[in-house]
Scaffold this motif. Structure first.
Motif, mmCIF file in Angstrom:
data_model
loop_
_atom_site.group_PDB
_atom_site.id
_atom_site.type_symbol
_atom_site.label_atom_id
_atom_site.label_comp_id
_atom_site.label_asym_id
_atom_site.label_seq_id
_atom_site.Cartn_x
_atom_site.Cartn_y
_atom_site.Cartn_z
ATOM 1 N N SER A 179 46.062 31.059 35.459
ATOM 2 C CA SER A 179 46.296 31.791 34.206
ATOM 3 C C SER A 179 45.084 32.614 33.793
ATOM 4 O O SER A 179 44.819 32.821 32.620
ATOM 5 C CB SER A 179 46.695 30.829 33.091
ATOM 6 N N VAL B 274 44.364 37.575 36.809
ATOM 7 C CA VAL B 274 45.248 37.843 37.954
ATOM 8 C C VAL B 274 46.597 37.157 37.761
ATOM 9 O O VAL B 274 47.658 37.762 37.943
ATOM 10 C CB VAL B 274 44.563 37.411 39.279
ATOM 11 N N ARG C 222 45.448 24.712 36.122
ATOM 12 C CA ARG C 222 44.545 23.602 35.777
ATOM 13 C C ARG C 222 43.889 23.868 34.419
ATOM 14 O O ARG C 222 43.748 22.975 33.605
ATOM 15 C CB ARG C 222 43.484 23.483 36.881
ATOM 16 N N GLU C 223 43.496 25.122 34.191
ATOM 17 C CA GLU C 223 42.904 25.489 32.890
ATOM 18 C C GLU C 223 43.754 26.573 32.236
ATOM 19 O O GLU C 223 44.132 27.542 32.898
ATOM 20 C CB GLU C 223 41.490 26.064 33.059
ATOM 21 N N SER D 179 37.943 34.268 33.748
ATOM 22 C CA SER D 179 38.297 35.602 33.257
ATOM 23 C C SER D 179 37.911 35.821 31.797
ATOM 24 O O SER D 179 37.574 36.939 31.411
ATOM 25 C CB SER D 179 39.800 35.846 33.443
ATOM 26 N N ILE E 115 34.807 45.393 32.245
ATOM 27 C CA ILE E 115 34.959 46.832 32.352
ATOM 28 C C ILE E 115 35.619 47.207 33.681
ATOM 29 O O ILE E 115 35.535 46.453 34.645
ATOM 30 C CB ILE E 115 33.581 47.537 32.202
ATOM 31 N N ILE F 129 46.779 21.476 40.907
ATOM 32 C CA ILE F 129 47.484 21.342 42.183
ATOM 33 C C ILE F 129 46.456 20.926 43.233
ATOM 34 O O ILE F 129 45.359 21.487 43.301
ATOM 35 C CB ILE F 129 48.149 22.686 42.586
ATOM 36 N N THR G 294 44.795 31.513 42.078
ATOM 37 C CA THR G 294 43.872 30.462 41.632
ATOM 38 C C THR G 294 42.402 30.868 41.736
ATOM 39 O O THR G 294 41.519 30.018 41.558
ATOM 40 C CB THR G 294 44.107 29.159 42.427
ATOM 41 N N GLY H 10 36.742 39.125 43.637
ATOM 42 C CA GLY H 10 35.307 39.354 43.502
ATOM 43 C C GLY H 10 34.875 39.720 42.091
ATOM 44 O O GLY H 10 35.272 39.069 41.120
ATOM 45 N N GLY H 11 34.095 40.793 41.980
ATOM 46 C CA GLY H 11 33.561 41.210 40.686
ATOM 47 C C GLY H 11 34.436 42.244 40.006
ATOM 48 O O GLY H 11 33.950 43.019 39.170
ATOM 49 N N ALA H 12 35.734 42.259 40.344
ATOM 50 C CA ALA H 12 36.580 43.351 39.844
ATOM 51 C C ALA H 12 37.994 42.903 39.474
ATOM 52 O O ALA H 12 38.927 43.704 39.529
ATOM 53 C CB ALA H 12 36.639 44.453 40.890
ATOM 54 N N GLY H 13 38.141 41.653 39.086
ATOM 55 C CA GLY H 13 39.486 41.156 38.759
ATOM 56 C C GLY H 13 40.182 42.006 37.699
ATOM 57 O O GLY H 13 41.356 42.349 37.836
ATOM 58 N N PHE H 14 39.448 42.378 36.646
ATOM 59 C CA PHE H 14 40.060 43.192 35.580
ATOM 60 C C PHE H 14 40.350 44.611 36.065
ATOM 61 O O PHE H 14 41.255 45.268 35.580
ATOM 62 C CB PHE H 14 39.155 43.230 34.349
ATOM 63 N N THR H 15 39.557 45.062 37.024
ATOM 64 C CA THR H 15 39.685 46.434 37.526
ATOM 65 C C THR H 15 40.938 46.601 38.385
ATOM 66 O O THR H 15 41.566 47.659 38.359
ATOM 67 C CB THR H 15 38.421 46.780 38.350
HETATM 68 C C1 LIG Z 1 29.380 37.543 35.351
HETATM 69 C C2 LIG Z 1 30.674 38.203 35.738
HETATM 70 C C3 LIG Z 1 30.989 39.449 35.226
HETATM 71 C C4 LIG Z 1 32.179 40.093 35.586
HETATM 72 N N1 LIG Z 1 32.471 41.307 35.050
HETATM 73 C C5 LIG Z 1 33.619 41.938 35.411
HETATM 74 C C6 LIG Z 1 33.939 43.210 34.870
HETATM 75 O O1 LIG Z 1 33.208 43.760 34.023
HETATM 76 N N2 LIG Z 1 35.079 43.821 35.298
HETATM 77 C C7 LIG Z 1 35.918 43.248 36.220
HETATM 78 O O2 LIG Z 1 36.922 43.856 36.599
HETATM 79 N N3 LIG Z 1 35.633 42.023 36.732
HETATM 80 C C8 LIG Z 1 34.519 41.359 36.352
HETATM 81 N N4 LIG Z 1 34.212 40.134 36.887
HETATM 82 C C9 LIG Z 1 35.130 39.542 37.890
HETATM 83 C C10 LIG Z 1 36.290 38.854 37.228
HETATM 84 O O3 LIG Z 1 35.823 38.017 36.217
HETATM 85 C C11 LIG Z 1 37.080 38.048 38.271
HETATM 86 O O4 LIG Z 1 37.393 38.859 39.382
HETATM 87 C C12 LIG Z 1 38.366 37.547 37.652
HETATM 88 O O5 LIG Z 1 38.094 36.847 36.459
HETATM 89 C C13 LIG Z 1 39.131 36.648 38.616
HETATM 90 O O6 LIG Z 1 40.334 36.319 37.961
HETATM 91 P P1 LIG Z 1 41.313 35.223 38.511
HETATM 92 O O7 LIG Z 1 42.493 35.220 37.620
HETATM 93 O O8 LIG Z 1 41.516 35.423 39.977
HETATM 94 O O9 LIG Z 1 40.498 33.836 38.405
HETATM 95 P P2 LIG Z 1 40.197 32.864 37.167
HETATM 96 O O10 LIG Z 1 39.967 33.586 35.920
HETATM 97 O O11 LIG Z 1 39.112 31.956 37.679
HETATM 98 O O12 LIG Z 1 41.540 32.034 37.008
HETATM 99 C C14 LIG Z 1 41.931 31.118 38.010
HETATM 100 C C15 LIG Z 1 43.082 30.286 37.461
HETATM 101 O O13 LIG Z 1 43.548 29.421 38.507
HETATM 102 C C16 LIG Z 1 43.583 28.079 38.029
HETATM 103 N N5 LIG Z 1 43.355 27.162 39.140
HETATM 104 C C17 LIG Z 1 42.333 27.158 40.021
HETATM 105 N N6 LIG Z 1 42.487 26.143 40.913
HETATM 106 C C18 LIG Z 1 43.630 25.498 40.564
HETATM 107 C C19 LIG Z 1 44.325 24.376 41.075
HETATM 108 N N7 LIG Z 1 43.855 23.690 42.131
HETATM 109 N N8 LIG Z 1 45.480 23.987 40.470
HETATM 110 C C20 LIG Z 1 45.968 24.662 39.391
HETATM 111 N N9 LIG Z 1 45.338 25.723 38.864
HETATM 112 C C21 LIG Z 1 44.191 26.145 39.451
HETATM 113 C C22 LIG Z 1 42.474 28.024 37.001
HETATM 114 O O14 LIG Z 1 42.647 26.902 36.155
HETATM 115 C C23 LIG Z 1 42.687 29.367 36.296
HETATM 116 O O15 LIG Z 1 43.742 29.238 35.376
HETATM 117 C C24 LIG Z 1 33.058 39.465 36.516
HETATM 118 C C25 LIG Z 1 32.735 38.202 37.016
HETATM 119 C C26 LIG Z 1 31.565 37.584 36.630
HETATM 120 C C27 LIG Z 1 31.258 36.213 37.176
#
Ligand SMILES: Cc1cc2nc3c(=O)[nH]c(=O)nc-3n(C[C@H](O)[C@H](O)[C@H](O)COP(=O)(O)OP(=O)(O)OC[C@H]3O[C@@H](n4cnc5c(N)ncnc54)[C@H](O)[C@@H]3O)c2cc1C
Length: 312
Positions: free
Chosen positions: A9, A12, A32-33, A40, A46, A153, A170, A291-296
């Motif tokens: 959640s 992504v 999980r969270e 995120s 940005i 999970i 995840t 990576g560093g671009a999830g929002f992008t």
């Molecule tokens: C310091 C920093 C600055 C950043 N700045 C930017 C920015 O300016 N612009 C940008 O585009 N990106 C930025 N990023 C990157 C961006 O934050 C990530 O790419 C993005 O948050 C990834 O999103 P996600 O949904 O994949 O993961 P997450 O936000 O980590 O979400 C993962 C989800 O999966 C769940 N999960 C994980 N494992 C399990 C399991 N085993 N069972 C059930 N649930 C599970 C978690 O509980 C959570 O709900 C930055 C990252 C960092 C660290």
């Protein structure tokens, strides 16, 4: 109605869930969270394609996402468009700016450049403030008929059994879940500071010398670090000092930033975003490693994914 479970959640998982709803799926999120405890919610965030691969796909996803954010900004949900300065050198790959609509990017004149920067673009890019935008997306998902379950999970088999179609969003959690050797953390320490009257800026021209400032509606984020394969999620005071020292090299004429909060996040870094059906558990589609671009790129991945699975 086709049923699907999205695991995760963060940005992504939420964007994926909403795009699937738009295609007529009945969607449940399992995570999980909840969204307010994910990586995120902690970040800038940005539109800037930092450490996301492969470039060609990332550019396509970023371009689709840009168009989405144009629609989102009318919803009072934490999305705005701001000028963002990005430094570059002769070695930089600037192809990402080709994704920007005509008239939204310009070269800075020498007299406009911050100190210690020789070349830079200023582009108008989306800013999605996560503490506002993630709750907005979650409520939109629930209002569209979605449901949420808080649950960890343990492995891919358990994940595959969640529904007839399962989307794995995840983030770094996929490392343990999928035994994925390619996925690893890139540690980012950042400082959430009182709002400064400076331009939003990034200098990512040298690995190990990342420096940026994202000015948001009520605060600003000053970063950061880009430590590969570093699992340390505690604050390192020497990183804080280094972040401030690097910020000062921009030479903005203002007081020392007032730190509200020091934050560490682990970017889910991979040689390529995993964006495919699992070969063994064929009802599972993987969407992680942004990576560093999830929002992008998240909206772009979500749109493409929803097209793929609705045709399969
Ligand atoms: C310091 C920093 C600055 C950043 N700045 C930017 C920015 O300016 N612009 C940008 O585009 N990106 C930025 N990023 C990157 C961006 O934050 C990530 O790419 C993005 O948050 C990834 O999103 P996600 O949904 O994949 O993961 P997450 O936000 O980590 O979400 C993962 C989800 O999966 C769940 N999960 C994980 N494992 C399990 C399991 N085993 N069972 C059930 N649930 C599970 C978690 O509980 C959570 O709900 C930055 C990252 C960092 C660290």
């Amino acid at each position: 109605m086709n049923k699907v479970t999205v695991v995760g959640s963060g940005i992504v998982g939420l964007t994926t869930a909403i795009c699937l709803q738009e295609k007529g799926f009945q969607v449940r999120i399992v995570a999980r969270e909840p969204h307010l405890n994910t990586l995120s919610v902690k970040v800038g965030a940005i539109w800037f394609p930092f450490e996301v691969h492969p470039a060609e796909k990332a550019h396509r996803w970023a371009s689709l996402a840009y168009q989405r954010y144009l629609m989102e900004r009318d919803h009072d949900c934490g999305v705005s468009f701001i000028p963002f300065i990005s430094a570059y050198t002769a070695e930089s790959d600037n192809s990402w700016i080709n994704q920007l609509p005509a008239g939204t990017v310009r070269e800075l004149k020498p007299e406009e450049l911050p100190k210690a920067i020789h070349f830079a673009h200023e582009a108008i890019v989306p800013l999605a403030e996560p503490h506002k935008y993630l709750p907005y997306l979650f409520h939109r998902f629930i209002e569209n008929g979605g449901s949420f379950e808080e649950k960890a999970i343990e492995n891919l088999q358990e994940l595959a059994q969640l529904n007839e179609l399962v989307i794995n969003c995840t983030g770094l959690g996929a490392k343990a879940l999928c035994q994925d050797d390619d996925l690893h953390p890139m540690r980012g320490q950042i400082l959430r500071c009182e709002k400064l009257n400076v331009p939003a800026i990034v200098n990512s021209t040298k690995r190990g010398s990342l420096s940026y400032c994202i000015v948001r509606s009520d605060d600003c984020i000053i970063g950061g670090t880009d430590y590969e394969n570093d699992w340390n999620s505690t604050i390192n005071p020497s990183d804080t000092q280094m972040i401030l020292d690097r910020f000062n090299t921009f030479g903005f004429d203002q007081q020392t930033p007032v730190i509200i909060e020091e934050i560490v996040g682990l970017r889910p870094r991979r040689s390529a975003v995993r964006f495919e059906f699992d070969t063994h558990y064929t009802n599972v589609f993987h969407n992680y490693g942004h990576g560093g671009a999830g929002f992008t790129v998240a909206w772009g991945c979500a749109e493409e994914l929803s097209e793929i699975v609705s045709k399969s």
